[in-house]
Design a protein around this motif. Structure first.
Motif, mmCIF file in Angstrom:
data_model
loop_
_atom_site.group_PDB
_atom_site.id
_atom_site.type_symbol
_atom_site.label_atom_id
_atom_site.label_comp_id
_atom_site.label_asym_id
_atom_site.label_seq_id
_atom_site.Cartn_x
_atom_site.Cartn_y
_atom_site.Cartn_z
ATOM 1 N N PRO A 330 0.829 -1.221 0.000
ATOM 2 C CA PRO A 330 0.000 0.000 0.000
ATOM 3 C C PRO A 330 0.851 1.252 0.000
ATOM 4 N N PHE A 331 0.301 2.334 -0.520
ATOM 5 C CA PHE A 331 0.937 3.641 -0.432
ATOM 6 C C PHE A 331 0.453 4.322 0.846
ATOM 7 N N PRO A 332 1.356 4.778 1.719
ATOM 8 C CA PRO A 332 0.948 5.320 3.021
ATOM 9 C C PRO A 332 0.403 6.737 2.930
ATOM 10 N N GLY A 333 -0.367 7.131 3.969
ATOM 11 C CA GLY A 333 -0.758 8.521 4.158
ATOM 12 C C GLY A 333 -1.949 8.995 3.371
ATOM 13 N N THR A 334 -2.644 8.098 2.670
ATOM 14 C CA THR A 334 -3.811 8.516 1.883
ATOM 15 C C THR A 334 -5.086 8.062 2.589
ATOM 16 N N ALA A 335 -6.125 8.887 2.493
ATOM 17 C CA ALA A 335 -7.392 8.519 3.127
ATOM 18 C C ALA A 335 -7.984 7.281 2.465
ATOM 19 N N LEU A 336 -7.930 7.236 1.150
ATOM 20 C CA LEU A 336 -8.401 6.076 0.401
ATOM 21 C C LEU A 336 -7.218 5.209 0.015
ATOM 22 N N LEU A 337 -7.379 3.924 0.173
ATOM 23 C CA LEU A 337 -6.295 2.978 -0.066
ATOM 24 C C LEU A 337 -5.852 2.976 -1.522
ATOM 25 N N GLU A 338 -4.562 3.109 -1.730
ATOM 26 C CA GLU A 338 -3.937 2.893 -3.032
ATOM 27 C C GLU A 338 -2.825 1.877 -2.833
ATOM 28 N N LEU A 339 -2.639 1.012 -3.823
ATOM 29 C CA LEU A 339 -1.628 -0.018 -3.697
ATOM 30 C C LEU A 339 -0.992 -0.347 -5.030
#
Length: 514
Positions: A330-339
């Protein structure tokens, strides 16, 4: 399931029987001797529908006048009381399935009845579905399945059976046996429904896929789900919930899953499970079924306990951050999950938080395992939007609500709070409802939550529910979600992120402004 049966037999000479398990031979002897002894009460403990069917077949071969009636029993611990009458005994699942094939839609709630449905008159602590059977027929039901002869008023459109719930489950099992497609069972402490929806969405992009609707994941919902699957299905996804041991094992006997997945194991329903170790035993019943039936399991490598629990299952597919068959991060620090997922690329989801990363990876792993194209999987995941207060992001003016109010337990609450702490926002507010069904661990777990909250800076925190009364904390305490909603309205927050979470019965969605 064991059934305690008590009945009276008209016979001619003294003989007594005690409670015990009767074999087919013993039952045959009982029927042969039924003219030799006077009326006595006989307790029969029969194991499962097959044993009941044996007795039913034997009974139909005997003189029905010798067994004029059956007496109902109160439920006893370890037993399920089964009320039988003579005209019930000729009904069998093959006959009922023939009706179902003509009317392949089942309903247990007359308020949701559609024309042509088969109505199953279930009983509950505060209702008796038999009372509504005639009304169901008048409303358009094709047939009604009942287990109380007092309501057998329309014989040509009613089926009188031993026990409606047992019959529903037996019919579902019979229907399940008509399929040779993958049946994927999902259980776990947190994320079951979200994972099920993700898997359904992904597989649905390539296969005719049918899955549990909502969270119908209990002893009634599982058979209803199976009976909702049409004959042309290519994939089935069955969610299984539990709050005590042997529940998942029972569902597996009806659903016969070929594949399975445990999302995770944490602290939930501790009143029923007793401890987290009890949760592990109960959820592991899915693994036990797959191990015994040469099944396939999807295991998150990020949870070592799942890796250990899955040993011995013939076919193990792994997913996770590293050292797995299917990997991502996952990419950290985002409200919605991105990976980023290996073989697929970057995926932007509509789900909140890194804690949903394993759920998305499970769907990716299953899609790839069944040879779906990467672009199909990415498109399906990016098009999925959660609903029903599960990981929803809702904009209200300049404020952003993270609505995760469908349910809560110590494990999911900790994950949600820790993820919320990582989100970059001007100011953050938490409105957290109590966690239910924790038994003697309740005070300790609510105090642990308050201690966790104090490790991070927040604009404000509101704790809702009587379970927080004994907890030491510096925050706002209110008894109901309605009070929390009034408090929120009075604050006039702007440019604020708000996390809303709590157990279902607290109703934390009520804090949302209109």
């Amino acid at each position: 399931m064991r059934a305690l049966l008590t009945f009276t037999v008209s016979q001619l000479s003294p003989l007594s029987f005690g409670a015990g398990a009767f074999s087919e031979v013993q039952l045959q002897q009982l029927m042969q001797n039924s003219t030799k002894i006077p009326p006595v009460d006989i307790d029969l403990i029969l194991y499962g529908i097959d044993d009941v069917a044996i007795f039913m077949d034997l009974y139909t071969q005997a003189d029905r006048q010798r067994l004029p009636y059956w007496k109902d029993n109160k439920e006893n611990e370890g037993f399920h009381s089964l009320f039988l009458q003579a005209n019930m005994l000729s009904v069998n699942i093959e006959q009922l399935y023939a009706v179902y094939r003509q009317h392949p839609s089942v309903q247990t709630d007359t308020r949701k009845l559609q024309p042509g449905d088969i109505f199953f008159a279930l009983r509950g602590p505060n209702f008796n579905g038999n009372e509504y059977a005639a009304a169901a027929l008048q409303a358009g039901a094709s047939f009604a399945v009942i287990d109380d002869a007092a309501y057998h008023t329309v014989p040509e459109r009613m089926m009188l059976v031993a026990d409606v719930l047992d019959t529903l489950q037996a019919l579902a099992l019979h229907h399940r046996k008509q399929f040779s497609i993958p049946f994927i069972a999902i259980t776990g402490t947190n994320g079951k429904t979200t994972t099920k929806e993700m898997i359904r969405t992904v597989l649905g992009a390539a296969f005719r896929t049918y899955a549990t609707v909502g969270n119908l994941n209990n002893h009634i919902g599982v058979p209803l789900t199976i009976l909702s699957i049409p004959v042309d299905a290519e994939m089935a996804v069955i969610e299984m919930g539990a709050n005590h041991q042997q529940e998942i094992a029972g569902y597996c006997k009806v659903a016969l899953p070929t594949h399975g997945l445990i999302t995770n194991i944490g602290k939930a329903h501790l009143e029923g499970f007793g401890s987290e170790a009890g949760v592990r035993i109960a959820k592991g019943e899915l693994y036990d079924h797959l191990r015994a039936n040469a099944g396939t399991v999807f295991v998150c490598r990020d949870y070592p306990y799942l890796v250990e629990m899955s040993k011995g299952i013939p076919h193990i597919i792994t997913y996770g951050r590293e050292q797995a068959d299917y990997t991502g991060s996952p990419f950290p620090g985002t409200a919605l999950l991105e990976l980023e997922a290996a073989g697929i690329g970057r995926i932007a989801t509509h789900l909140v938080g890194d804690y949903n990363f394993p759920n998305v990876m499970a769907a990716i792993a299953i899609g790839l395992h069944f040879k779906m194209r990467p672009e199909q999987i990415r498109s399906a995941i990016e098009g999925y939007a959660p609903s029903n207060n599960r990981s929803q992001v809702i904009q209200r003016g300049s404020n952003v609500f993270i609505m995760d109010a469908y349910n809560a337990n110590p494990s999911s609450m900790k994950a949600a709070v820790e993820n919320f702490a990582t989100i970059k926002a001007p100011q953050k507010v938490l409105l957290l409802g109590a966690m239910k069904e924790l038994g003697e661990d309740s005070d300790r777990e609510h105090q642990a939550l308050a201690d966790l909250l104090q490790q991070h800076p927040w604009k404000a925190v509101v704790l809702v529910g009587r379970e927080f009364e004994k907890v030491h904390h510096p925050y706002v305490y209110l008894q109901t979600a309605e009070e929390a909603g009034k408090w929120l309205t009075a604050q006039h927050f702007e440019h604020t992120y708000l996390l809303v979470k709590g157990s279902r019965s607290v109703g934390m969605e009520k804090v949302m402004p209109e």
